[in-house]
Design a protein around this motif. Structure first.
Motif, PDB file in Angstrom:
ATOM      1  N   LEU A 125      77.594  25.754  18.917  1.00  0.00           N
ATOM      2  CA  LEU A 125      76.218  26.448  19.251  1.00  0.00           C
ATOM      3  C   LEU A 125      75.833  27.470  18.146  1.00  0.00           C
ATOM      4  N   SER A 126      76.677  28.419  17.604  1.00  0.00           N
ATOM      5  CA  SER A 126      76.291  29.297  16.654  1.00  0.00           C
ATOM      6  C   SER A 126      75.681  28.395  15.319  1.00  0.00           C
ATOM      7  N   ALA A 170      68.707  26.342  13.889  1.00  0.00           N
ATOM      8  CA  ALA A 170      67.268  26.509  14.329  1.00  0.00           C
ATOM      9  C   ALA A 170      66.392  27.521  13.955  1.00  0.00           C
ATOM     10  N   GLN A 171      67.157  28.560  13.739  1.00  0.00           N
ATOM     11  CA  GLN A 171      66.634  30.042  13.096  1.00  0.00           C
ATOM     12  C   GLN A 171      66.054  30.082  11.725  1.00  0.00           C
ATOM     13  N   LYS A 191      88.452  24.699  23.383  1.00  0.00           N
ATOM     14  CA  LYS A 191      86.981  24.199  23.679  1.00  0.00           C
ATOM     15  C   LYS A 191      85.961  25.266  23.482  1.00  0.00           C
ATOM     16  N   LEU A 192      86.603  26.679  23.929  1.00  0.00           N
ATOM     17  CA  LEU A 192      85.949  27.775  23.859  1.00  0.00           C
ATOM     18  C   LEU A 192      85.340  28.135  22.386  1.00  0.00           C
ATOM     19  N   THR A 229      82.857  25.306  21.251  1.00  0.00           N
ATOM     20  CA  THR A 229      81.671  25.556  21.828  1.00  0.00           C
ATOM     21  C   THR A 229      80.996  26.689  20.872  1.00  0.00           C
ATOM     22  N   GLU A 230      81.639  28.039  20.796  1.00  0.00           N
ATOM     23  CA  GLU A 230      80.803  28.775  20.044  1.00  0.00           C
ATOM     24  C   GLU A 230      80.663  28.600  18.614  1.00  0.00           C
ATOM     25  N   LEU A 284      91.456  24.980  26.791  1.00  0.00           N
ATOM     26  CA  LEU A 284      90.177  26.064  27.339  1.00  0.00           C
ATOM     27  C   LEU A 284      89.995  26.837  26.140  1.00  0.00           C
ATOM     28  N   GLU A 285      90.914  27.251  25.237  1.00  0.00           N
ATOM     29  CA  GLU A 285      90.858  28.211  24.247  1.00  0.00           C
ATOM     30  C   GLU A 285      90.073  27.440  23.158  1.00  0.00           C
ATOM     31  N   ASP A 328      96.588  23.694  29.873  1.00  0.00           N
ATOM     32  CA  ASP A 328      95.013  23.977  30.233  1.00  0.00           C
ATOM     33  C   ASP A 328      94.648  24.945  29.621  1.00  0.00           C
ATOM     34  N   LYS A 329      95.462  26.238  29.736  1.00  0.00           N
ATOM     35  CA  LYS A 329      94.746  27.299  28.937  1.00  0.00           C
ATOM     36  C   LYS A 329      94.450  27.211  27.508  1.00  0.00           C
ATOM     37  N   GLN A 353      74.117  25.371  15.481  1.00  0.00           N
ATOM     38  CA  GLN A 353      72.903  24.921  15.722  1.00  0.00           C
ATOM     39  C   GLN A 353      71.746  26.019  15.825  1.00  0.00           C
ATOM     40  N   LEU A 354      72.351  27.106  16.339  1.00  0.00           N
ATOM     41  CA  LEU A 354      71.512  28.374  16.402  1.00  0.00           C
ATOM     42  C   LEU A 354      71.131  28.773  14.982  1.00  0.00           C
TER      43      LEU A 354
END
Lengths: 185, 185
Positions: free
Chosen positions: A176-177, A183-184, A168-169, A172-173, A165-166, A161-162, A179-180
């Motif tokens: 989103l980075s 967008a910028q 996935k984290l 995600t980072e 999660l790692e 599980d851990k 995409q960010l």
């Protein structure tokens, strides 16, 4: 091994010399089928507590064991139908447990003296007249070895599980980075 | 309890009837000070394997135990200086372990017969002439109860790790989504 039921249920736990307490106990029912050397089915009932790693009570019921259980408890169904009937009773308890005065309750009465580490796990219906015992199973407290094996399994699944999660984290980072940054622009 | 050392080190593990294998073993050294009823210091050495939950060897050395160890191994230092000297030796092994022919090696020789579950943990220096044994400690394999307690501790710390990861994931998602929404305006 087939897992037939695995849920946390509200159980009234009463140990010798202790006040009765309400606890969320994980009830696990597995069907173990072995065909070597002979075809054999065992129903394994296990109670654990997600917040207390040492809490472990279990019972293994073979087809032969079931015959005595059937007589002793006055059951009318055969071994094959028993698991589903038991699960139906647990679902009744689950459905009732949020109510103010639940009609179906689970009880676990531990005989916590050192020499007898058994506990009776019961499905009890309360009506206006009396407490009706639908089923009562005698479980044994896990030995050091059994608890050790159970904890090793928990540890390995928690590690998985851990790890996810790692991952996935990290993903995600990155997502989103990206995409960010886009967008910028 | 004060943790003096806690690192994974390369150890050559040799069990009876098995090939020698190289393993990453976690070596943990704790100093246990109790003052009730009498002032007492114990050095606890524990070997565990992050990938094998059942692997546990340990040894507790009291000041009295140390006197016999000192005589037996021809040590020249007293109990108070021993932990740091031992840790220095472990650091030597750590520094050498990536080299092609490391000068300092750790060995664990298990006597895996059923009746004797001891293992000798040694720091060995190899020079052109011979193998020099700097220190050899006799550790005992963990009982079911000891392994159970060790796993319960692992489980609880892993649960905490998982929980902080979940919180971090949630926070990362929120932060980046907010920044993204702002950048896209």
């Amino acid at each position: 091994m087939e897992t037939l039921f695995n849920k946390r249920l509200q159980v009234y736990v009463k140990c010798k010399d202790c006040e009765e307490r309400k606890a969320n106990i994980r009830v696990n029912i597995d069907l173990l089928v072995t065909s070597n050397p002979v075809y054999k089915r065992d129903l394994v009932v296990r109670l654990t507590d997600d917040v207390d790693p040492y809490f472990l009570y279990s019972l293994s019921i073979s087809e032969e064991d079931y015959q005595s259980l059937k007589v002793q408890q006055g059951l009318l169904i055969d071994f094959a139908s028993f698991p589903q009937k038991f699960i139906d009773l647990l679902h009744l308890c689950l459905a009732e447990q949020e109510k103010e005065s639940p009609r179906f309750l689970l009880h676990l009465a531990c005989q916590s003296s050192l020499h007898d580490s058994a506990a009776h796990f019961s499905v009890v219906e309360t009506n206006a007249f009396k407490h009706l015992n639908h089923l009562s199973l005698k479980l044994l407290q896990g030995s050091d070895k059994e608890v050790k094996d159970y904890l090793a399994t928990c540890l390995s699944s928690l590690k998985e599980d851990k790890q996810s999660l790692e991952i996935k984290l990290k993903k995600t980072e990155e997502d989103l980075s990206r995409q960010l940054a886009y967008a910028q622009q």
